[in-house]
Write a protein that holds these residues in place. Structure first.
Motif, short mmCIF file in Angstrom:
data_model
loop_
_atom_site.label_atom_id
_atom_site.label_comp_id
_atom_site.label_asym_id
_atom_site.label_seq_id
_atom_site.Cartn_x
_atom_site.Cartn_y
_atom_site.Cartn_z
N ILE A 133 8.41 14.78 4.10
CA ILE A 133 7.37 14.30 3.18
C ILE A 133 7.91 14.33 1.75
CG2 ILE A 133 5.10 14.78 2.20
CD1 ILE A 133 4.28 15.88 4.92
N ILE A 134 7.81 13.21 1.06
CA ILE A 134 8.18 13.12 -0.34
C ILE A 134 6.96 13.40 -1.22
CG2 ILE A 134 9.06 11.58 -2.14
CD1 ILE A 134 10.56 10.07 0.10
N THR A 135 5.86 12.76 -0.89
CA THR A 135 4.62 12.95 -1.64
C THR A 135 3.45 12.95 -0.66
OG1 THR A 135 5.46 11.83 -3.60
CG2 THR A 135 3.08 12.02 -3.41
N LEU A 136 2.57 13.93 -0.79
CA LEU A 136 1.32 13.98 -0.04
C LEU A 136 0.27 14.53 -0.98
CD1 LEU A 136 -0.27 13.68 2.61
CD2 LEU A 136 0.40 16.02 3.18
N GLY A 158 -2.93 9.87 -0.22
CA GLY A 158 -1.73 9.04 -0.10
C GLY A 158 -0.53 9.85 0.35
N CYS A 159 0.33 9.23 1.13
CA CYS A 159 1.53 9.92 1.63
C CYS A 159 2.73 8.99 1.56
CB CYS A 159 1.32 10.39 3.07
SG CYS A 159 2.75 11.26 3.78
N LEU A 160 3.84 9.51 1.11
CA LEU A 160 5.13 8.83 1.14
C LEU A 160 6.11 9.76 1.82
CD1 LEU A 160 7.05 6.50 0.17
CD2 LEU A 160 7.43 7.87 -1.88
N LEU A 161 6.80 9.28 2.84
CA LEU A 161 7.76 10.12 3.55
C LEU A 161 9.04 9.37 3.84
CD1 LEU A 161 7.81 9.15 6.74
CD2 LEU A 161 5.81 10.60 6.94
N GLN A 162 10.08 10.11 4.16
CA GLN A 162 11.38 9.54 4.51
C GLN A 162 11.70 9.84 5.96
OE1 GLN A 162 14.75 9.15 1.74
NE2 GLN A 162 15.82 10.63 3.03
N LEU A 163 12.10 8.81 6.67
CA LEU A 163 12.51 8.92 8.07
C LEU A 163 14.02 8.80 8.14
CD1 LEU A 163 11.65 8.97 11.10
CD2 LEU A 163 11.43 6.48 10.96
N ARG A 173 11.79 4.56 4.48
CA ARG A 173 10.59 5.22 3.99
C ARG A 173 9.34 4.54 4.50
NH1 ARG A 173 11.68 6.82 -2.41
NH2 ARG A 173 13.28 8.40 -2.01
N GLY A 174 8.27 5.32 4.56
CA GLY A 174 6.98 4.79 4.95
C GLY A 174 5.90 5.35 4.03
N ARG A 204 0.19 7.86 9.62
CA ARG A 204 0.28 6.43 9.32
C ARG A 204 1.51 6.10 8.48
NH1 ARG A 204 -5.87 4.11 8.49
NH2 ARG A 204 -6.65 4.78 10.53
N ALA A 205 1.91 7.03 7.63
CA ALA A 205 3.15 6.81 6.87
C ALA A 205 4.35 6.80 7.80
CB ALA A 205 3.31 7.90 5.80
N LEU A 206 4.33 7.66 8.82
CA LEU A 206 5.43 7.67 9.79
C LEU A 206 5.45 6.38 10.60
CD1 LEU A 206 7.75 9.42 10.88
CD2 LEU A 206 6.15 10.31 12.60
N VAL A 207 4.28 5.90 11.00
CA VAL A 207 4.19 4.62 11.71
C VAL A 207 4.75 3.50 10.84
CG1 VAL A 207 2.55 2.86 12.53
CG2 VAL A 207 2.27 5.25 13.20
N HIS A 208 4.40 3.52 9.56
CA HIS A 208 4.90 2.50 8.62
C HIS A 208 6.41 2.54 8.52
CE1 HIS A 208 5.12 0.87 4.27
NE2 HIS A 208 4.97 -0.14 5.10
N ALA A 209 6.98 3.74 8.51
CA ALA A 209 8.44 3.88 8.44
C ALA A 209 9.11 3.37 9.72
CB ALA A 209 8.82 5.33 8.19
N PHE A 210 8.57 3.75 10.87
CA PHE A 210 9.16 3.32 12.15
C PHE A 210 9.10 1.80 12.33
CE2 PHE A 210 8.89 7.68 14.13
CZ PHE A 210 10.19 7.71 14.58
N ALA A 211 8.15 1.15 11.71
CA ALA A 211 8.01 -0.30 11.88
C ALA A 211 9.22 -1.08 11.39
CB ALA A 211 6.75 -0.79 11.17
N SER A 212 10.04 -0.47 10.54
CA SER A 212 11.24 -1.16 10.04
C SER A 212 12.50 -0.77 10.81
CB SER A 212 11.44 -0.82 8.56
OG SER A 212 11.71 0.56 8.37
N VAL A 213 12.35 0.04 11.86
CA VAL A 213 13.50 0.56 12.60
C VAL A 213 13.78 -0.31 13.83
CG1 VAL A 213 14.40 2.53 13.91
CG2 VAL A 213 13.09 2.91 11.80
N LEU A 214 15.04 -0.56 14.08
CA LEU A 214 15.50 -1.27 15.27
C LEU A 214 16.42 -0.35 16.07
CD1 LEU A 214 16.51 -4.68 13.64
CD2 LEU A 214 14.33 -4.13 14.76
#
Length: 264
Positions: A133-136, A158-163, A173-174, A204-214
């Protein structure tokens, strides 16, 4: 060597969907589900297994819907499992769906939080990725009204995290913002809602981050790549710039649209 790509998105393509017919009566749905999941998951991770009884006017028995994340996994499973009896005396009929994907499903939705964890752990192992977690934080909100029976208040988090994927040298990030209005009569209710929203924002931030992963599959080897995004936010920007869909996506509704038993 064949290359396959898995995405952390709900699979809706017909080439990832199998239908299974001629499942004989005499077994409980729970057992049929377990047997099919065990057999088909040997070809690759599964998004969905559904077992249903045949229509009342049809022969007694069941049919099943099986969804893979990978089209090649689905194709291999269809070729290998069609005509096999597995847990019953008669052979099963396994076909790929040829139904056209509805237009409103062409914009694919991200996987749920639980599905993201399931797919990541299946392909990368429990130690193959980390999230930090970067910001929560609770975001400013002035909406509060006195009403009969209590005070109505709106909380926004609000949450910003790094995967990170340490073995592959990849990070993304998500971000997410969630909010809820509620009426409370004591401070404990505010604390409970705050804890709930903090948890939901992280998920939801983690879901957002995973959405860009292949996940790139090369035989038995798994590689991680990240789609370039334009929303790599700094912690200072998170409170005012993060935007995600705050309405939960019901995966079950999308699944229901694919029960037209059209074959290839």
């Amino acid at each position: 060597m064949d290359v396959d790509i898995l995405e952390f998105l709900v699979p809706v393509e017909n080439n990832k969907t199998l239908f299974v017919w001629d499942i004989q009566p005499g077994h409980a749905e729970a057992r049929i589900y377990g047997e099919l999941h065990h057999a088909f998951s040997s070809f690759g991770p599964l998004y969905l297994v559904k077992v249903r009884p045949n229509a009342p006017l049809g022969p007694a028995g069941f049919y099943a819907l099986i969804k893979f994340y990978s089209a090649s996994h689905a194709s291999e499973a269809q070729q290998q499992m069609d005509g096999r009896s597995l847990f019953q005396d008669a052979p099963l009929k396994v076909r790929l769906s040829s139904k056209q994907t509805p237009h409103f499903l062409s914009d694919r939705q991200p996987l749920s939080h639980a599905r993201c964890l399931e797919l990541a752990n299946h392909c990368l192992g429990f130690n193959g990725w980390t999230s930090d977690i970067i910001t929560l934080k609770e975001l400013p909100n002035d909406e509060e009204e006195e009403e009969e029976g209590g005070v109505t208040r709106k909380l926004k988090v609000g949450c910003l995290l790094q995967l990170s994927f340490p073995r592959h040298g990849r990070t993304t990030r998500g971000a997410a913002v969630v909010e809820e209005s509620f009426t409370f009569t004591c401070p404990d209710e505010v604390l409970q809602k705050r804890c709930k929203l903090h948890k939901l924002a992280r998920e939801r931030a983690l879901v957002h981050a995973f959405a860009s992963v292949l996940l790139v599959l090369l035989g038995e080897k798994v590689m991680v790549e990240v789609r370039p995004t334009s929303n790599e936010l700094s912690p200072d920007e998170a409170a005012t710039h993060v935007q995600v869909n705050e309405l939960p996506y019901d995966e079950g509704e999308a699944d229901g649209e694919l029960w037209d038993l059209t074959l290839s």
